[in-house]
Design a protein around this motif. Sequence first.
Motif, mmCIF file in Angstrom:
data_model
loop_
_atom_site.group_PDB
_atom_site.id
_atom_site.type_symbol
_atom_site.label_atom_id
_atom_site.label_comp_id
_atom_site.label_asym_id
_atom_site.label_seq_id
_atom_site.Cartn_x
_atom_site.Cartn_y
_atom_site.Cartn_z
ATOM 1 N N VAL A 87 6.050 -5.259 26.242
ATOM 2 C CA VAL A 87 4.794 -5.843 26.759
ATOM 3 C C VAL A 87 3.666 -4.800 26.702
ATOM 4 O O VAL A 87 2.514 -5.129 26.380
ATOM 5 C CB VAL A 87 4.997 -6.394 28.197
ATOM 6 C CG1 VAL A 87 3.656 -6.788 28.817
ATOM 7 C CG2 VAL A 87 5.924 -7.592 28.186
ATOM 8 N N ASP A 100 10.884 -14.243 23.365
ATOM 9 C CA ASP A 100 11.371 -14.237 24.750
ATOM 10 C C ASP A 100 10.853 -13.009 25.502
ATOM 11 O O ASP A 100 11.349 -12.667 26.574
ATOM 12 C CB ASP A 100 12.908 -14.213 24.766
ATOM 13 C CG ASP A 100 13.472 -15.444 24.078
ATOM 14 O OD1 ASP A 100 12.839 -16.504 24.209
ATOM 15 O OD2 ASP A 100 14.497 -15.315 23.390
ATOM 16 N N VAL A 106 -1.483 -14.910 22.877
ATOM 17 C CA VAL A 106 -0.703 -15.277 24.071
ATOM 18 C C VAL A 106 0.172 -16.492 23.773
ATOM 19 O O VAL A 106 1.370 -16.490 24.075
ATOM 20 C CB VAL A 106 -1.654 -15.551 25.270
ATOM 21 C CG1 VAL A 106 -0.897 -16.191 26.427
ATOM 22 C CG2 VAL A 106 -2.308 -14.270 25.724
ATOM 23 N N ALA A 138 7.875 -12.287 26.947
ATOM 24 C CA ALA A 138 7.228 -12.581 28.233
ATOM 25 C C ALA A 138 6.767 -14.030 28.256
ATOM 26 O O ALA A 138 6.496 -14.620 27.187
ATOM 27 C CB ALA A 138 6.033 -11.655 28.431
ATOM 28 N N GLY A 139 6.644 -14.591 29.473
ATOM 29 C CA GLY A 139 6.208 -15.969 29.622
ATOM 30 C C GLY A 139 4.702 -16.107 29.437
ATOM 31 O O GLY A 139 3.976 -15.105 29.434
ATOM 32 N N PHE A 140 4.262 -17.357 29.291
ATOM 33 C CA PHE A 140 2.841 -17.644 29.072
ATOM 34 C C PHE A 140 1.980 -17.102 30.221
ATOM 35 O O PHE A 140 0.954 -16.456 29.996
ATOM 36 C CB PHE A 140 2.648 -19.160 28.912
ATOM 37 C CG PHE A 140 1.222 -19.566 28.723
ATOM 38 C CD1 PHE A 140 0.589 -19.387 27.498
ATOM 39 C CD2 PHE A 140 0.493 -20.113 29.774
ATOM 40 C CE1 PHE A 140 -0.738 -19.758 27.328
ATOM 41 C CE2 PHE A 140 -0.841 -20.478 29.606
ATOM 42 C CZ PHE A 140 -1.450 -20.306 28.372
ATOM 43 N N GLU A 192 11.841 -4.835 28.272
ATOM 44 C CA GLU A 192 10.812 -5.884 28.181
ATOM 45 C C GLU A 192 9.420 -5.313 28.473
ATOM 46 O O GLU A 192 8.453 -5.628 27.795
ATOM 47 C CB GLU A 192 11.120 -6.995 29.194
ATOM 48 C CG GLU A 192 12.052 -8.052 28.622
ATOM 49 C CD GLU A 192 12.426 -9.101 29.663
ATOM 50 O OE1 GLU A 192 13.484 -9.691 29.489
ATOM 51 O OE2 GLU A 192 11.661 -9.278 30.639
ATOM 52 N N THR A 223 2.600 -14.729 32.380
ATOM 53 C CA THR A 223 2.568 -13.251 32.413
ATOM 54 C C THR A 223 1.518 -12.728 31.427
ATOM 55 O O THR A 223 0.672 -11.901 31.781
ATOM 56 C CB THR A 223 3.959 -12.685 32.041
ATOM 57 O OG1 THR A 223 4.908 -13.265 32.899
ATOM 58 C CG2 THR A 223 3.994 -11.175 32.125
ATOM 59 N N LEU A 224 1.605 -13.261 30.201
ATOM 60 C CA LEU A 224 0.656 -12.791 29.183
ATOM 61 C C LEU A 224 -0.774 -13.225 29.507
ATOM 62 O O LEU A 224 -1.733 -12.493 29.258
ATOM 63 C CB LEU A 224 1.069 -13.311 27.803
ATOM 64 C CG LEU A 224 2.365 -12.703 27.240
ATOM 65 C CD1 LEU A 224 2.732 -13.354 25.919
ATOM 66 C CD2 LEU A 224 2.225 -11.199 27.045
ATOM 67 N N SER A 256 4.223 -16.236 23.548
ATOM 68 C CA SER A 256 4.979 -16.879 24.635
ATOM 69 C C SER A 256 5.831 -18.037 24.125
ATOM 70 O O SER A 256 6.902 -18.303 24.652
ATOM 71 C CB SER A 256 4.035 -17.351 25.736
ATOM 72 O OG SER A 256 3.136 -18.283 25.221
#
Lengths: 258, 281
Positions: A66, A140, A132, A142-144, A62, A146-147, A136
């Motif tokens: 990212v 899957d 973003v 990364a979450g909103f 992951e 995180t970004l 997101s």
Amino acid sequence: MKGLIIKDFMCLRRQQSVMFLYTIIVTIILSVMFVLSSNHGNISHVMDGLMADSSFTASDVEHVVVDEIIVFMLLPFALVLDVSSIILADNKAGFSKVAACLPVTLSQRVLARFMSIGLLSVIGMAIDLIMVILLSVFTDIAGFMTLLGIMVSLACLMLILSFLTIMFSFLLGSGKEEYAQLASVFTIIVVVLLFNIKSIVSIFKSSSPDVTSYIKSLNSVTDFLADKSYVMLIAMLVVCGFCYLGSVKIAENKRGII
Amino acid sequence: MNVIEIKGITKDYGDFKLDNVSFSIPEGSVCGFIGQNGAGKTTTIKAILDIIKVDAGEVLVFGKDVAKDGAVIREDIGVVFDEMGFHEFMTGKDINIMMKNIYKNWKEEVFFDYLKKFSLPSRKPCGEFSRGMRMKLQIAVALSHDAKLLIMDEPTSGLDPIVRNEMIQIFREYVVEEDHSMLLSSHITGDLEKLADEVVFINQGKIFLAGNKDEILEKHGILKCRKDDLKKISEALIVNYDVEAYGVSVLVNDRDACRKLYPDMVIEPANLEEIMLYYVR
């Protein structure tokens, strides 16, 4: 002062309106491609392949993806926060002569430049926000949050770079904008190296290359950008204050030249 | 009241020094600032506008110290330089948007009226303007925010005679208002002779002559004599002389005194250019 900010935006509008449009389109295209690829294409295959490799954990995979997103997210800031273009345009026109005769103080003139850069970073963030949201919502990876954290960190990093460029431009004088940009990049590299000197020394000291520790180091940088964006925000505010005061001081000493 | 009062300003650049410059300009007058290229005109103007920090001395504009209230003072000053400093892509409309967000007294209608009066297209980038049009654009900007003082650095240099005359006409219209004053720097003395009430001569960073233009022209004269007669003339009256093929031309600083002392010699009036040339030679 508002007029000077408007002028800075006019400079960029005339010079880079096509680039702005291009950046937005490229960001959307990249995001859509990333979404498709991470669900059905090569990114998905690479992720599966890395997962099959026992030396990588799911978290490592992951993080690698990212890291790729970070490179794409830097693009809008790099294109929008073009402080050198504004400085070059002013120098080419001889605008400093006009600006010096306007009813604004020297510190207001410097502040206007800093505010222009701040507003441009908002445009960069708005473009990045498209990416973003798309990534997101539809992947899957990364979450909103995180970004979003990464986006804020990158915005702060690019602002630090821009503020340093403004200060170095004042210091080096007109016609040396490229050197000012190089000096700001060099300063950031030196600071980052100094803060991580222990890890760097340990990498050079180790007799056998340890891929896992490299990946861990890389992951920690990504985590830092995602989770500790407030540190970057504080650093940006400190650098902003320092560069503003430094620029005013330099401009005051070089009055008549700048 | 003096609109500009300069008291002993000094600025040392190493290779050039503005040396103890002092002069004043009464309100409502036009002051011609005369000197050859590199004499210190632009440096003095920069000091008046607080663009440069002077090493010593004081500059008062509208009775206020420019070092303390520079930004406030500049609200009432219109400035025209020999080169336009606006970005070449900027149109009249762009300049209007910028300036109305800078000057408190910016008059949009006045600005567009001037553009119309000067036949300047408001939608054309100023980079495509001729030199004369660029100067007119600067003047339009300088006159559109109720400026009480107009400072111009070589505004007519490099312009053809027709445009120069047009500009002189614009300046004349500006100074019709009693509280409007003007500092006009130039080495084209003919323009200043038409416009100025006061003149200040500068050379190598030093003021060598300043005062009312008519009085200066009245006092100075060119005395024509033979080479042998030069010794007879009092040294106190001679500013400088020029040895020519058939005699000597002498710039004297008291025409009336010369007429009385040397009734046989011919004394002609001197113009500003001759005065400048003899003084700086």
